[in-house]
Motif scaffolding. Structure first.
Motif, PDB file in Angstrom:
ATOM      1  N   LYS A  99       0.826  -1.208   0.000  1.00  0.00           N
ATOM      2  CA  LYS A  99       0.000   0.000   0.000  1.00  0.00           C
ATOM      3  C   LYS A  99       0.863   1.262   0.000  1.00  0.00           C
ATOM      4  CE  LYS A  99      -2.058  -1.055   3.900  1.00  0.00           C
ATOM      5  NZ  LYS A  99      -1.430  -2.344   4.273  1.00  0.00           N
ATOM      6  N   SER A 100       1.763   1.325   0.970  1.00  0.00           N
ATOM      7  CA  SER A 100       2.609   2.519   1.061  1.00  0.00           C
ATOM      8  C   SER A 100       3.448   2.696  -0.187  1.00  0.00           C
ATOM      9  CB  SER A 100       3.535   2.416   2.271  1.00  0.00           C
ATOM     10  OG  SER A 100       2.785   2.262   3.433  1.00  0.00           O
ATOM     11  N   THR A 101       3.923   1.587  -0.702  1.00  0.00           N
ATOM     12  CA  THR A 101       4.756   1.655  -1.900  1.00  0.00           C
ATOM     13  C   THR A 101       3.976   2.253  -3.064  1.00  0.00           C
ATOM     14  OG1 THR A 101       5.872  -0.322  -1.102  1.00  0.00           O
ATOM     15  CG2 THR A 101       6.271   0.305  -3.373  1.00  0.00           C
TER      16      THR A 101
ATOM     17  N   ALA B 198      -3.269   9.599   1.640  1.00  0.00           N
ATOM     18  CA  ALA B 198      -3.108   9.409   3.083  1.00  0.00           C
ATOM     19  C   ALA B 198      -2.703   7.972   3.358  1.00  0.00           C
ATOM     20  CB  ALA B 198      -4.406   9.761   3.798  1.00  0.00           C
ATOM     21  N   ASP B 199      -1.629   7.807   4.140  1.00  0.00           N
ATOM     22  CA  ASP B 199      -1.140   6.471   4.470  1.00  0.00           C
ATOM     23  C   ASP B 199      -1.519   6.151   5.912  1.00  0.00           C
ATOM     24  OD1 ASP B 199       0.105   4.077   4.120  1.00  0.00           O
ATOM     25  OD2 ASP B 199       2.105   4.835   4.614  1.00  0.00           O
ATOM     26  N   GLU B 200      -2.532   5.327   6.077  1.00  0.00           N
ATOM     27  CA  GLU B 200      -3.038   4.933   7.396  1.00  0.00           C
ATOM     28  C   GLU B 200      -3.167   6.120   8.335  1.00  0.00           C
ATOM     29  OE1 GLU B 200      -1.961   1.237   8.575  1.00  0.00           O
ATOM     30  OE2 GLU B 200      -0.878   0.690   6.755  1.00  0.00           O
ATOM     31  N   PRO B 201      -3.968   7.104   8.002  1.00  0.00           N
ATOM     32  CA  PRO B 201      -4.035   8.325   8.810  1.00  0.00           C
ATOM     33  C   PRO B 201      -4.678   8.108  10.174  1.00  0.00           C
ATOM     34  CG  PRO B 201      -5.720   8.382   7.110  1.00  0.00           C
ATOM     35  CD  PRO B 201      -4.889   7.160   6.845  1.00  0.00           C
TER      36      PRO B 201
HETATM   37 MG    MG Z   1       2.562   1.148   4.974  1.00  0.00          MG
END
Ligand code: MG
Ligand code: ATP
Lengths: 389, 225, 319
Positions: B48-50, B169-172
Motif C-alpha cells: 500500500k505505502s509503496t 493518506a497512508d493509514e491516517p
Molecule cells: Mg505502509
C-alpha cells in the motif's frame, strides 16, 4: 518564512547538536582575529613611530652587527645640497645584571630642537633646565617598575667598564601609552648615554639626516655612498618596507599554521555532517513529501551553514576585539615582540585593518561552506520515501 | 468524469538483479476518477505505502505507465516532481510526521517555503487552515506537546496549504483513538464533498462505516484484486 | 617567489575550488558518458541526483570566483608595494608573461561558469533535461580552464622576482610607452568615435532584437572600452593628461571606481555572450539577459562620460 528563517529555526531549536561546531568555529576565528588585531595594531603604531623618524639613517655595520660610526663625517654630509640637518643618535642595550634584563638606553641632545621635539610629548611640564642640572634620566613606567623591584626608587647605578658605577637620578616617568616602542627604555643626555654604552666621544650609533624635499632622497643617497662607501644607508621608505615585510612574513607563517589546523577542524566537521542519522533522513523525507525539491533542501542546508559561519565569524571577531584592546598583557603581543625583553605591560591601540578581515573571511568561511557542499547534497538526495515508512 | 490517476501495468522491483530483489508492485492497472473517495485495503506488507509513494512521485516505478492529472509522474525529473507534489498533492501520514521542535503554525507554513510566498500571506493562509481543522488556539504550541488527534489535524492543515486537488493518506487513523479517527474522517469527507479526490491506504474498518460512496480497492502481495 | 598574507589566502581559496572541481569531475564524467534520460535504471536516477551536486559546486565556484576577482585585483595592487618600480597592479601584472593571461582566464572562467548556471536553470525547467549534454561538454571546458588557471597561477606567482625592476604604468601605457599602444594605428579620437558608435549599435540591435549583431557588437565594445578607458577616460579620472592606466582606477585615491567601471563592462559583455549561447542551445527567450547587458554597458558609458563632463564643468577645459 523563507529558507533563512527556516534554517535559523532548525539551528536554534536543535542548539545542543549545533553548539559544538559553533563553539569551535568561534574559537578558531577568535585566535586568528586576535592575531590579526595584534599584528595590525603593532604595525600601525610602528608606522606612526616611523613617521617621526629621520628621512635617512647612516649606520656602520660589521658582520651585520651595528657598530659605532665615526661622527666626523657629519660636516661633510651637511654640505650635500638638499640636506637640512644632520645629527647623531645614540642608543643601545644596557644589561641589568641582577635582574637579567636589558634596558634600552637612549641618548638625546636636549639642546637640539629636532630631538627635543620628539621627547617633549612624552613628558608633561618637562623643565629642561632643572633636568640638565644634574645626572637625570626619564624612564618608562615598565622600567620604573623593574627598578623599584630592586629598590632603586630615586636613582640607578649603571655599571660602566673601567669606571666607577654611574649614578643617574630618575627625574620622571613617561607614559607607556604614548609610545609602545619605548616601553623598555630610559632617556638621558647624550654624553652620559655614550659613557654608559661605552662609546667614544666621536662615535654614535647612527647618523640621522633630515631632507625636506622627498624627491631629493635618492640623489642624496647616491652622494652618501661616495662619502662613506662602507656604511649602510637606510631611507624611511626602506624602513616601512622592511617592517611591513616582517609583519607580512610572520603573518604568513601564522596563516599557514592556522589554515592547517582549521582544515583539521573541517575534516572532523565534514565527517560528522556527512553522516545523516535516521531522524535527519526522516525530516528530509517529510519535506520532500510536502513538496520540497532537492534544490530546496540544499538551499536550507546551505542557509544553515551560512548562518553558522557568519554568526561564528562575528562573535569570534567581537570577542577578540574585547580581549585584545580592553585587556592588558594579551598573549599575542609576545608572539610578535618576543617575551624576554618586553616588560609585558602593554595595551594596544585599537586599530581595524579591513584587508586582514577579508583574508580571514576567505580562509575560514569559504572552506567551511565548501566542506558543507557535499553533506548538504548528500542529505538532499536522501530517500524521500523515509516519510512513509 | 476525468481520471485523476491512471495506472497501467505498473511494476516496481526493489533492488533488481540482486539477491535482495523484491517485486513489490506487480502489473497494477487502475484509475481513480475526480472527486472519488478511495481506500486501498490490504494486509501489512501488501504494498500500500509503496503504491502511494509511486503515485506521489517519491519513488520511480520500474516499468509501466502512471499519470496523475495527466502528468507523466514517473518520468518527471526532480524539479518537476517536487513542483507537482507541491501544487497537486497533499500527503498525510500514519505517524503524523510533524517537526517536533516547531510550533503548529511553523509546521503548517513549511510546505509553503519553496513557493516564495510572502510572509504575511503565508501566515494568513496557515491560520485559515488551522481554523478549518479547529487548531487555531494551539498555533503557538510546539508540535511535540500536541495530542495524537491534534497532531494529525495539524498535519492535515499542512497537507492542505497549497490547495491540493488530490490527497494521499497512508493509514491516517492507525495511531488515533476512535473519536479522533472520526474527526479526521469527517474532515476528509468534507474536503471530498468540496471536490478533492482522496486516496487512503488503510485497514481500518471505520472508513467503510463512515464514508458514503466509498470506492474500495484491494491489494495483496503487490497485486490488485 | 613573492609572499604575502593576501596571496596565501588567495591561493588557498583557489586550490579549494580546484579540489572541488576535481571532486566533481568523476560525477560529471559519468553523466557525460552514461546519461540516458529514458532509462528507468537506478544508474540514471543516481546520475540525475549527481547533476545537482555538480551544479551546486559550480554555483559555489562561480560565487567564490566573483568575490575573489576584486580581491585578486586588490592583491595585485598591494603586491606592487613589494616590487621595485611598480606603482600599481600594472607593473605586477607585467612582471612576467603569465600575468595578462591569468587575468583573461579569470574573466573567461566567470563567463563560462555563469553561462553554465543559466543553462542549468533552463534545463531544470524542461521535463526531460534536454540540455544535459551541452551543459556537460561546457563543464569539461570549464574543468580544463580551472586546472589551467591553477597552473598559470602557480607559474605566475613563482616567477615574480622581488629583485628585478618592473615597469610602472606610465612606462606601460604612457606617452613614451614601448608596450601597448592603440590597435590598427588608430588615434584616440577614432577609438572614441568607434566606442560611442558601438554603443549606439548595441542600443539599436537590442531594440530590433538582432541578437547576433548585439553579441558581436558587445565583444567589440569590450575591446574598444579597454582602449578608450585606458588611453582617454582614465586621464579624466586621475585628472592628469599623462597618467594612463587601467589598474590605478582600483585604488582608494580614485574611490575604487575601477570596480564599478570594469565590473559593469565585464558584466555587460557576459550577459550578451551568455544570452547568445543560451538562445542557441535552448528554446528559451533570453531578452532579459540582453537587457541586463545593455543596462550594464550603459552604466559604463555614462560613468566614463560623466568624468569628462564633470572635469570640463569644473575646469572649463578638456585635458
Ligand atoms: Mg505502509
Ligand atoms: N526499499 C525497499 N527495499 C526492499 N523492499 C522494500 C522496500 N520498501 C518496502 N519494501 C517491501 O515492500 C513490501 C511492501 O511494503 P509497503 O510498505 O508498501 O507495505 P504496506 O502495505 O504499506 O504495509 P503496512 O500496512 O505494514 O504499512 C514489503 O514487503 C516491504 O518489505
Amino acid at each position: 518564512m523563507n529558507f533563512f528563517k527556516f534554517a535559523s529555526l532548525t539551528l536554534v531549536r536543535n542548539l545542543s547538536k549545533n553548539i559544538i561546531v559553533f563553539i569551535f568555529f568561534t574559537l578558531f576565528i577568535f585566535i586568528a582575529s586576535s592575531f590579526i588585531f595584534t599584528a595590525s595594531s603593532l604595525q600601525n603604531s610602528l608606522d606612526a613611530e616611523l613617521e617621526t623618524q629621520p628621512d635617512i639613517i647612516v649606520q656602520y655595520k660589521k658582520a651585520s652587527r651595528n657598530h659605532p660610526i665615526d661622527t666626523s663625517i657629519i660636516d661633510e654630509i651637511s654640505d650635500i645640497p638638499g640636506v637640512e640637518k644632520v645629527y647623531e643618535r645614540i642608543f643601545g642595550y644596557y644589561f641589568f645584571d641582577t635582574a637579567n634584563k636589558y634596558i634600552n638606553v637612549l641618548g638625546i641632545d636636549f639642546l637640539d630642537d629636532e630631538q627635543e621635539k620628539q621627547i617633549k610629548h612624552l613628558y608633561k611640564n618637562f623643565d629642561l633646565k632643572s633636568f640638565l642640572q644634574e645626572d637625570n634620566m626619564l624612564v618608562s613606567s615598565s622600567v620604573k617598575k623593574l627598578l623599584e623591584q630592586y629598590y632603586y626608587e630615586k636613582f640607578f647605578n649603571f655599571i660602566v667598564e673601567d669606571e666607577e658605577p654611574k649614578k643617574v637620578n630618575i627625574y620622571g616617568v613617561f607614559d607607556k601609552k604614548i609610545n609602545l616602542f619605548l616601553n623598555d627604555s630610559v632617556i638621558m643626555e647624550m654624553a652620559m648615554a655614550k659613557d654608559i654604552l661605552g662609546y667614544e666621544e666621536n662615535e654614535a650609533s647612527e647618523i640621522a639626516i633630515i631632507v625636506p624635499n622627498k624627491l631629493e632622497i635618492d640623489n642624496i643617497v647616491q652622494k652618501l655612498l661616495v662619502i662613506t662607501p662602507t656604511s649602510k644607508i637606510i631611507t624611511k621608505n626602506n624602513m616601512y618596507k622592511y617592517s611591513h615585510e616582517l609583519y607580512d612574513y610572520k603573518g604568513g607563517i601564522f596563516l599557514s599554521l592556522f589554515i592547517t589546523s582549521f582544515l583539521g577542524f573541517l575534516v572532523i566537521f565534514y565527517s560528522q555532517a556527512s553522516s545523516i542519522n535516521g531522524a535527519g533522513k526522516k525530516q528530509i523525507g517529510i519535506l520532500r513529501a510536502i513538496g520540497w525539491s532537492i534544490n530546496d533542501i540544499i538551499k536550507w542546508k546551505m542557509s544553515e551553514a551560512v548562518i553558522v559561519s557568519f554568526v561564528s565569524f562575528l562573535s569570534g571577531v567581537l570577542l577578540s576585539y574585547v580581549y585584545i584592546f580592553l585587556f592588558k598583557n594579551n598573549i599575542f603581543v609576545s608572539i610578535f615582540l618576543g617575551s624576554e625583553n618586553v616588560y609585558k605591560d602593554i595595551i594596544l591601540e585599537p586599530f581595524f585593518d579591513i584587508n586582514s578581515f577579508v583574508i580571514l573571511f576567505f580562509i575560514t568561511i569559504i572552506p567551511y561552506l565548501a566542506s558543507t557542499l557535499h553533506p548538504a547534497w548528500k542529505s538532499s538526495i536522501a530517500d524521500p520515501t523515509e516519510a512513509i515508512k | 468524469m476525468t481520471n485523476v490517476i491512471e495506472v497501467e501495468k505498473l511494476n516496481l522491483i526493489f533492488s533488481p538483479n540482486t539477491s535482495r530483489e523484491f517485486h513489490a508492485l506487480k502489473n497494477i492497472t487502475m484509475s481513480i476518477k475526480e472527486g472519488e473517495f478511495c481506500i486501498l485495503k490490504g494486509v501489512s506488507g501488501s504494498g500500500k505505502s509503496t503504491l502511494l509513494s509511486v503515485m506521489g512521485a517519491l519513488l520511480k516505478p520500474t516499468s509501466g505507465k502512471l499519470e496523475v492529472f495527466s502528468n507523466p509522474v514517473s518520468k518527471m525529473p526532480d524539479f518537476h516532481a517536487s513542483t507537482f507534489r507541491r501544487e497537486h498533492l497533499g500527503f498525510i501520514f500514519q505517524n503524523f510526521n510533524l517537526f517536533d521542535e516547531f510550533t503548529v503554525l511553523e509546521n503548517v507554513q513549511t510546505a509553503l517555503i519553496p513557493t516564495g510566498t510572502s510572509v504575511s500571506h503565508m501566515k494568513t493562509r496557515a491560520l485559515e487552515l488551522l481554523s478549518m481543522v479547529n487548531l487555531k488556539d494551539k498555533k503557538d504550541t510546539f508540535a511535540r506537546n500536541l495530542s495524537g488527534g491534534e497532531k494529525q489535524r495539524c498535519a492535515i492543515a499542512r497537507a492542505l496549504i497549497n490547495n491540493p486537488k488530490l490527497i494521499l493518506a497512508d493509514e491516517p487513523t492507525a495511531n488515533l483513538d476512535k473519536k479522533n479517527s472520526e474527526n479526521v474522517i469527517e474532515i476528509l469527507t468534507k474536503l471530498n464533498q468540496q471536490g478533492t479526490t482522496i486516496l487512503v491506504a488503510t485497514h481500518d474498518e471505520i472508513f467503510e462505516q463512515m464514508v458514503p460512496n466509498l470506492n474500495v480497492i484491494h491489494i495483496k502481495e503487490g497485486t490488485l484484486l | 617567489m613573492i609572499f604575502s598574507k593576501s596571496l596565501v589566502a588567495f591561493l588557498f581559496v583557489e586550490v579549494t575550488i580546484g579540489l572541488l572541481f576535481i571532486f566533481s569531475f568523476y560525477f560529471a564524467y559519468m553523466i557525460l558518458t552514461r546519461w540516458n534520460f529514458n532509462s528507468p535504471s537506478k544508474l540514471q536516477y543516481t546520475l540525475e541526483k549527481r547533476d545537482y551536486f555538480v551544479s551546486l559546486i559550480l554555483y559555489f565556484a562561480l560565487s567564490s570566483k566573483v568575490v575573489l576577482l576584486p580581491f585578486f585585483i586588490n592583491l595585485l595592487n598591494s603586491l606592487s608595494e613589494k616590487l621595485p618600480g611598480a606603482m600599481c597592479a600594472a607593473g605586477v601584472v607585467s612582471a612576467n608573461e603569465y600575468g595578462q593571461l591569468l587575468l583573461i582566464l579569470k574573466v573567461v572562467i566567470i563567463f563560462v561558469s555563469g553561462t553554465w548556471l543559466i543553462l542549468n536553470a533552463k534545463d531544470k525547467l524542461e521535463v526531460n533535461l534536454p540540455y544535459v549534454k551541452p551543459r556537460y561538454y561546457l563543464y569539461l571546458i570549464l574543468f580544463f580552464l580551472i586546472i589551467f588557471e591553477l597552473l598559470i597561477e602557480y607559474l605566475y606567482f613563482t616567477n615574480i622576482s622581488t629583485e628585478e625592476v618592473v615597469l610602472c604604468c606610465s612606462a606601460l601605457y604612457g606617452a613614451n610607452s614601448n608596450g601597448l599602444t592603440l590597435p590598427f594605428g588608430l588615434d584616440i579620437f577614432a577609438v572614441l568615435y568607434l566606442f560611442y558608435a558601438t554603443w549606439v549599435l548595441l542600443f539599436l540591435s537590442y531594440i530590433k532584437k538582432y541578437l547576433l549583431i548585439n553579441t558581436v557588437a558587445n565583444i567589440f565594445y569590450l575591446v574598444l572600452s579597454f582602449y578608450a578607458l585606458t588611453y582617454f577616460f582614465s586621464t579624466y579620472v586621475y585628472e592628469l593628461p599623462t597618467h594612463k592606466c587601467p589598474y590605478c582606477l582600483f585604488q582608494k585615491e580614485y574611490h575604487y571606481i575601477g570596480y564599478l567601471l570594469w565590473g559593469s563592462l565585464i558584466g555587460g559583455s557576459f550577459y550578451a555572450i551568455a544570452g547568445f549561447v543560451v538562445s542557441k542551445i535552448t528554446r528559451f527567450k533570453t531578452d532579459y539577459l540582453y537587457r541586463n547587458s545593455l543596462v550594464l554597458d550603459t552604466i559604463f558609458i555614462l560613468a566614463c562620460t560623466l568624468y569628462v563632463v564633470v572635469y570640463y564643468l569644473k575646469n572649463g577645459v578638456f585635458l
